[in-house]
Design an enzyme around this catalytic site. Structure first.
Site, PDB file in Angstrom:
ATOM      1  N   SER A 139       0.837  -1.202   0.000  1.00 41.41           N
ATOM      2  CA  SER A 139       0.000   0.000   0.000  1.00 41.41           C
ATOM      3  C   SER A 139       0.869   1.247   0.000  1.00 41.41           C
ATOM      4  O   SER A 139       1.654   1.483   0.929  1.00 41.41           O
ATOM      5  CB  SER A 139      -0.900   0.023   1.234  1.00 41.41           C
ATOM      6  N   HIS A 190      -1.086  -1.247  -4.315  1.00 41.35           N
ATOM      7  CA  HIS A 190      -2.379  -0.897  -3.728  1.00 41.35           C
ATOM      8  C   HIS A 190      -2.432   0.618  -3.531  1.00 41.35           C
ATOM      9  O   HIS A 190      -1.567   1.203  -2.878  1.00 41.35           O
ATOM     10  CB  HIS A 190      -2.510  -1.630  -2.394  1.00 41.35           C
ATOM     11  N   MET A 209      -8.958   8.107  -0.768  1.00 42.82           N
ATOM     12  CA  MET A 209      -9.841   8.504   0.338  1.00 42.82           C
ATOM     13  C   MET A 209     -10.323   9.926   0.110  1.00 42.82           C
ATOM     14  O   MET A 209      -9.543  10.789  -0.301  1.00 42.82           O
ATOM     15  CB  MET A 209      -9.097   8.439   1.665  1.00 42.82           C
ATOM     16  N   HIS A 250      -8.171   1.079  -4.380  1.00 40.45           N
ATOM     17  CA  HIS A 250      -9.127   0.838  -3.290  1.00 40.45           C
ATOM     18  C   HIS A 250      -9.820   2.164  -2.988  1.00 40.45           C
ATOM     19  O   HIS A 250      -9.212   3.057  -2.386  1.00 40.45           O
ATOM     20  CB  HIS A 250      -8.350   0.300  -2.076  1.00 40.45           C
ATOM     21  N   MET A 274     -11.718  -5.819   4.944  1.00 41.22           N
ATOM     22  CA  MET A 274     -10.897  -4.979   5.816  1.00 41.22           C
ATOM     23  C   MET A 274     -10.595  -5.756   7.097  1.00 41.22           C
ATOM     24  O   MET A 274     -11.493  -6.364   7.694  1.00 41.22           O
ATOM     25  CB  MET A 274     -11.630  -3.685   6.192  1.00 41.22           C
TER      26      MET A 274
HETATM   27  C1  DX5 Z   1      -6.495   1.785   5.235  1.00 41.01           C
HETATM   28  C2  DX5 Z   1      -6.017   1.303   3.887  1.00 41.01           C
HETATM   29  C3  DX5 Z   1      -4.931   0.316   3.936  1.00 41.01           C
HETATM   30  C4  DX5 Z   1      -3.696   0.765   4.666  1.00 41.01           C
HETATM   31  C5  DX5 Z   1      -3.047  -0.442   5.241  1.00 41.01           C
HETATM   32  O1  DX5 Z   1      -7.818   2.195   5.184  1.00 41.01           O
HETATM   33  O2  DX5 Z   1      -7.072   0.736   3.148  1.00 41.01           O
HETATM   34  O3  DX5 Z   1      -4.584  -0.111   2.621  1.00 41.01           O
HETATM   35  O4  DX5 Z   1      -2.775   1.405   3.859  1.00 41.01           O
HETATM   36  O5  DX5 Z   1      -1.952  -0.015   5.967  1.00 41.01           O
HETATM   37  P1  DX5 Z   1      -1.240  -0.951   7.024  1.00 41.01           P
HETATM   38  O6  DX5 Z   1      -0.671  -2.109   6.263  1.00 41.01           O
HETATM   39  O7  DX5 Z   1      -0.233  -0.075   7.637  1.00 41.01           O
HETATM   40  O8  DX5 Z   1      -2.321  -1.391   7.985  1.00 41.01           O
HETATM   41 ZN    ZN Z   2      -6.508  -0.185   1.217  1.00 42.09          ZN
END
Ligand code: DX5
Ligand code: ZN
Length: 228
Positions: free
Chosen positions: A16, A40, A44, A73, A144
């Site tokens: 990500s 990824h 947001m 995403h 999630m």
């Molecule tokens: C949070 C994102 C994730 C986030 C995961 O809402 O969708 O993709 O980046 O980050 P880590 O791996 O640090 O939990």
């Molecule tokens: Zn994500």
């Protein structure tokens, strides 16, 4: 309909970019290319989730900067209005949230027609049961393993029950479905997610917080492969 009951899909590792330096996203992509399957990209909108990240112009630049398939995403309201644009920019996979969509099946069809894989995301407080009947319309189900919105949160193992339920349902229906987990995936959690039935793994902090992001991806992959 895919005939893949016997053959297990390969593990997908998807770092990500949320945990990378946003002023150096091209370098962040480059640093893991060759060790990963997807990048990824967390979109947001400061409405669906409180956080605000990036949108189509950045995805367009990333698409030009890397050959690694982009896994977008969308943590946004009104995906009916915006999701198709990501497919048109060449995203490999466009995942929108079930909680935000009025008609997920129709949007999935539109994404597929535009040449993208269609993904459905299920946030922490949403039961997966309500969406099982829609899964034939989707290529990816993103479960999630935290509450969507921020990186660096602690993995919630109780959410893996949704992965088990979805994987059972997909197997019973002979669906070719990627089940992706997102949130708190790291060396100490990835095996549990893989055992539960996930085959795609998002990791932000565990990759870009590591001294060697590519090596971190390779380690995550071998842990996932061993557990599957
Ligand atoms: C949070 C994102 C994730 C986030 C995961 O809402 O969708 O993709 O980046 O980050 P880590 O791996 O640090 O939990
Ligand atoms: Zn994500």
């Amino acid at each position: 309909m895919a005939q893949i009951e016997a053959a297990q899909a390969d593990t997908v590792i998807a770092p990500s970019l949320l945990a990378a330096d946003f002023a150096r996203l091209a370098e962040a992509a480059e640093s893991v290319a060759g060790a990963v399957d997807w990048l990824h990209v967390d979109v947001m909108d400061n409405h669906f989730v409180p956080n605000l990240t990036l949108g189509p112009p950045v995805v367009k630049s990333l698409k030009a900067a890397t050959d690694v398939p982009l896994d977008c995403h969308l943590m946004i309201e009104d995906p009916e209005r915006w999701a198709l644009g990501y497919a048109e920019l060449g995203a490999h996979n466009v995942t929108f949230h079930a909680e935000a969509s009025a008609d997920p099946a129709t949007l999935a069809k539109r994404l597929r027609s535009a040449g993208a894989k269609a993904g459905l995301a299920i946030d922490r407080d949403t039961p997966v049961e309500d969406y099982l009947d829609l899964l034939p319309e989707f290529d990816t189900l993103l479960i999630m393993t935290i509450k969507a919105g921020f990186g660096g949160q602690a993995f919630m193992p109780e959410l893996l029950d949704k992965v088990r339920t979805a994987r059972r349902h997909a197997k019973a229906g002979h669906l070719e479905l990627r089940i992706e987990v997102d949130g708190g995936i790291a060396e100490d959690t990835i095996a549990r997610a893989a055992e539960a039935g996930a085959d795609a793994f998002v990791a932000g902090t565990a990759v870009y917080g590591a001294d060697d992001p590519a090596e971190a991806c390779r380690r995550l992959r071998s842990l996932a492969d061993a557990a599957r």
